[in-house]
Write an enzyme that holds these catalytic residues in place. Structure first.
Site, PDB file in Angstrom:
ATOM      1  N   LYS A 191       0.846  -1.193   0.000  1.00 17.64           N
ATOM      2  CA  LYS A 191       0.000   0.000   0.000  1.00 17.64           C
ATOM      3  C   LYS A 191       0.882   1.243   0.000  1.00 17.64           C
ATOM      4  O   LYS A 191       1.928   1.235   0.637  1.00 17.64           O
ATOM      5  CB  LYS A 191      -0.921   0.009   1.226  1.00 17.64           C
ATOM      6  CG  LYS A 191      -1.815  -1.218   1.363  1.00 17.64           C
ATOM      7  CD  LYS A 191      -2.838  -1.330   0.256  1.00 17.64           C
ATOM      8  CE  LYS A 191      -3.726  -2.567   0.463  1.00 17.64           C
ATOM      9  NZ  LYS A 191      -4.727  -2.713  -0.619  1.00 17.64           N
ATOM     10  N   HIS A 309      -6.021 -13.124  -7.823  1.00 19.28           N
ATOM     11  CA  HIS A 309      -6.820 -12.100  -7.145  1.00 19.28           C
ATOM     12  C   HIS A 309      -8.178 -12.054  -7.844  1.00 19.28           C
ATOM     13  O   HIS A 309      -8.251 -11.964  -9.062  1.00 19.28           O
ATOM     14  CB  HIS A 309      -6.117 -10.741  -7.241  1.00 19.28           C
ATOM     15  CG  HIS A 309      -6.758  -9.671  -6.404  1.00 19.28           C
ATOM     16  ND1 HIS A 309      -8.032  -9.209  -6.638  1.00 19.28           N
ATOM     17  CD2 HIS A 309      -6.296  -8.968  -5.339  1.00 19.28           C
ATOM     18  CE1 HIS A 309      -8.328  -8.266  -5.756  1.00 19.28           C
ATOM     19  NE2 HIS A 309      -7.297  -8.110  -4.955  1.00 19.28           N
ATOM     20  N   SER A 394      -8.256 -11.676   2.711  1.00 20.90           N
ATOM     21  CA  SER A 394      -7.615 -10.383   2.489  1.00 20.90           C
ATOM     22  C   SER A 394      -8.676  -9.302   2.386  1.00 20.90           C
ATOM     23  O   SER A 394      -9.694  -9.484   1.728  1.00 20.90           O
ATOM     24  CB  SER A 394      -6.787 -10.425   1.195  1.00 20.90           C
ATOM     25  OG  SER A 394      -6.175  -9.189   0.934  1.00 20.90           O
TER      26      SER A 394
END
Length: 499
Positions: A191, A309, A394
């Site tokens: 991030k 993902h 997540s």
């Protein structure tokens, strides 16, 4: 011009004898149930693909006719009789809707039904998720006589599963390569997900791995942008991995996202990741089923772990009345061949009822799924030896939830704390330390037979007395929860969103 709404069809329809070819194939419009798509006496074969749909018919549309229409439009039918049916074995190839049940507690003003539909195995190309989905979720989802349609679950026959390679690595082999057992793996997403330079990106990766995480991860939308070319990211990230491995003596990794605009670009990036010594590459769900299967084959040939993902899934999995349940997506992902798949957290910031999410995890990692209506699993599903997928939790989780996560998901999962690592008040490495200490303290307590669900906060507080980073993490996030009502709970078990 005819308006083919149900009332008009009823007005122009003349009952026909479907057993009489002269009547059955006469030009014109027939009800789907009379064309043979509704067969309540049909007994599904072991080789049939079975789909369970949640159907919401338009007012005035009979639920059995609606189910027959779904069967027809997802297999061989069109809106009118066609004489070319007589050139095929249409009695075999047409899908059969064989059961319709009211959905428990559905709205009386807008009733919903579970429709069970069986498909002949020969309708589908071997080893192709793309072809399977082209039928099952093709044009039928836009069919006007249905107000809404959702694919809730599927039974995939062993004969069809055997045409798929499945995950290239699987949970057992991955643990052997990492030499890590007896606990969930720990990860974090870098991030901010966009905007960092390659060098700063690599620093984040190093700090997280050095602090005790097993993996760092690219996020779904970091590919190759003006602020950081993909090659720079790969170089700096792998430099960080190698340095952290040397200093800790543990096998580490970083999920290098190879998602790109073309398969040629994806292969180029994956090959470069392999040259740099990476053990894992990452792709996004949005690349599509053919690309996912292509990358799975590449990963198998090159002994690489493949992380997926699920970017974009909520556009069709979140709403309860229309779309696809993620349990079905999880089955397709296992068939397509990914090693990791994001499957929800139940306690984080993203949609996910605890029991539903446990059902997704079970689809990923069990050798045989038994019927479990409380977790949304409608069919007995043997997996025919396909390797297991490691589910990933997540999105909005932190060290203060470690007892909940371990209780919900057990050891064979990856717990990814992005903001819960990078946002630590003492820095990234401290955030990683906090998560590693919290996990090891909770695993130790569980192995000693303690009730981690109820004693979890006390266990964390005790560990925090000897670990300043964990104390800081708990002080920062202890009271942070995302306790909102779930939009997608199992129909046979009402559960809260937060565990």
């Amino acid at each position: 011009m005819n308006d083919f709404s149900q009332p008009v069809i009823d007005s122009i329809h003349k009952p026909r004898d479907a057993a009489n070819p002269r009547e059955r194939y006469a030009a014109g419009v027939m009800k789907y149930r009379e064309m043979g798509y509704w067969q309540p006496d049909y007994a599904p074969k072991d080789t049939d693909v079975i789909a369970l749909f949640r159907i919401t018919p338009q007012p005035g549309v009979d639920p059995e006719e609606a189910a027959a229409a779904v069967a027809g439009e997802s297999s061989t039918a069109t809106w009118t009789v066609v004489w070319t049916d007589r050139l095929t074995a249409c009695d075999i190839y047409r899908a059969k809707a064989y059961r319709v049940d009211p959905v428990p507690a559905s709205n009386a003003a807008e009733p919903q039904y579970f429709a069970y539909i069986a498909y002949e195995l020969d309708l589908f190309e071997e080893g192709s998720v793309a072809n399977l989905t082209a039928s099952i979720i093709g044009n039928v989802f836009g069919f006007k006589p249905l107000k809404a349609l959702r694919l809730e679950d599927m039974r995939i026959p062993v004969a069809y599963l055997k045409t798929f390679q499945g995950p290239p690595t699987g949970i057992v082999v991955e643990r052997e390569r990492l030499d890590k057992y007896g606990r969930p793996l720990l990860g974090a997403t870098v991030k901010p997900k966009l905007g960092l330079s390659g060098k700063n990106y690599g620093r984040v990766v190093y700090e997280g791995l050095r602090g005790g995480l097993d993996f760092l991860k690219d996020d779904e939308n970091i590919n190759s942008q003006a602020f950081m070319h993909w090659r720079d990211r790969f170089l700096f990230a792998m430099e960080a991995v190698n340095r952290a491995q040397a200093e800790t003596g543990e096998v580490k990794g970083h999920y290098l996202n190879v998602t790109a605009g073309t398969m040629e670009d994806m292969y180029e990036r994956a090959e470069f990741a392999k040259e740099l010594g990476s053990c894992i590459v990452m792709i996004d769900l949005v690349i599509g089923w053919t690309a996912i299967q292509s990358m799975a084959r590449w990963a198998r040939r090159n002994d690489m772990i493949l992380h997926l993902h699920r970017a974009g899934h909520s556009t069709y999995t979140r709403q309860r009345n229309h779309g696809i349940s993620f349990r079905v997506i999880a089955k397709w992902l296992r068939m397509a061949g990914v090693d990791h798949a994001h499957a929800g957290t139940a306690v984080g910031k993203l949609e996910g009822d605890p029991l539903s999410v446990q059902g997704y995890y079970n689809v990923c990692r069990e050798s045989h799924n038994e019927v479990d209506l409380s977790r949304g699993i409608f069919f007995d599903q043997p997996w025919a030896g396909l390797r297991k997928v490691m589910p990933v939790a997540s999105g909005g989780i932190h060290a203060g939830q470690m007892h909940q996560l371990l209780d919900l998901f057990g050891d064979d999962a990856i717990l990814q704390f992005g903001g819960g690592t990078i946002g630590h008040p003492a820095g990234i490495q401290a955030g990683a330390v906090a998560n590693r200490v919290a996990l090891e303290a909770m695993v130790k307590a569980r192995n000693e037979g303690r009730d981690i669900v109820h004693e979890g906060p006390d266990i964390l507080e005790a560990a925090a007395r000897w670990c300043t980073p964990l104390k800081q993490a708990l002080d920062t996030w202890r009271d942070v929860t995302f306790n909102y009502a779930s939009t997608d709970t199992p129909d046979f078990a009402a559960t809260p969103t937060a565990a």
